[in-house]
Scaffold this active site. Sequence first.
Site: not given
Length: 349
Positions: A116, A140, A174-176, A224, A306-307
Site C-alpha cells: 500500500h 486495490s 485525489d479520489m477513489a 461511469k 485541492g484548495q
Amino acid sequence: MKVTKEKLKDLISTKLNKAGLTEEHANGVADVLVHADARGVHSHGAMRVEYYAERIAKGGINNKPNFKFEKTGPCTAVFDGDNGVGHVAAKLAMDEAIKMAKENGIAVVGVKKISHSGALSYFVGQAAHENLIGISVCQSDPMVVPFGGAEPYYGTNPIAFAAPGKDGDQITFDMATTVQAWGKVLHARSKNEPIPETWAVDSNGEPTTDPFKVNALLPIAGPKGYGLMMMVDVLSGILLGLPFGGKVSSMYHDLTEYRNLGQLHIVINPDFFTTLSTFQEGISTTMQDLNNIKPAPGYDKVYYPGQRSAERVKKYEENGIEIVDDIYEYLTSDVIHNNAYDHKNPFAE
C-alpha cells in the site's frame, strides 16, 4: 490531541523503524502519512501506522527490498519495488519519471510489486512542484461491485492529478472511484451510525444503510465509476503483468504475505506543448475563475480542486495537526503490534 508536523513525522518514523523498516524507509513513509494528515485526509495518515507496523513485523512487507529501475524506452520505464513499502517505491519511481519528462516531454513509469502506498496526491504533487503535470493511478483489493453486480470485483482504485499554477500554486485532486471510502464505513460502525444508501450494498447487492451489513462499496456515478475503476485496474495491474480485478491480494487477510500491487505514474512537461508560463497562467486563471463563480444556495464559495486541502495545511502548520487520542497513544507507546489486523477481513466484521 494536536501535534506539529515535525513531531508527528518523528513519532511515525520511530514506530515504523522499531517495527523493522530502515530509518530511511521509515522516514519516507512518515513523509507521505503526514502529508495526508496535514491535508485533512486522516484515513491515509497516522491511523495507518499500526496496520503497517503489524504487516512489517509479520513479514508481509519486505523491509530490505532490492529496488530495480529499468528504462524500457525513451519515455517509459518500470520500477520493481520488490514488495517493499509502497510509499518509498512510488516516490522514487516518480523522481525517475520527473527526470524523463523534463528531458523527453512525457514519462510513463509503472511501479510493480509494492505494498500500500498511501495518498496519491503526494506523488502527483512531486511532479507539480517541478512544474510538471502529474497523474497517478493505483489498484486495490476487491471491495466494490461492478455496476449491476452483487459481488465485489474491483478495488477503490484511486486516481490523482496535479498541475502547477503561478507562484507555487497548484490544482490537485485525489479520489477513489467509489462513492465513499471504506474508512467512512468503519467510522460509521465505530459510531454505530447509519450510512447513506448510496454508499454500499449488502450480500444480496441491495443498497443498505446499516454499516455492519456492508458487503461491498458502490462505484461513483454508476457505470461511469465502474468504467474508471476498470481503467485503473488495467493500467496498474494488467499492463504491469500483475494480479488484477478479483485476484488482487487483500489488505487484511494474511499479513504475512506480500501484496504485489501496481501503480502507474504519468508525467507531462507543459513546455513541450506550450510555454510553461502560458500553462501556469492558464491554471492560475482557472483557479481564480472557479473562485469567482456565484455559489449555489447553501454554499459560501466555489473552491478549485485541492484548495481546501491547501488551506488545511496552512491551518495545521499554525495550530498543529489534530490526531485521534488512541492513535496518539499508540504512537507514543512501546507497543509495535498487537495482532489487531491479523487475518481479518473488514467486510466480515
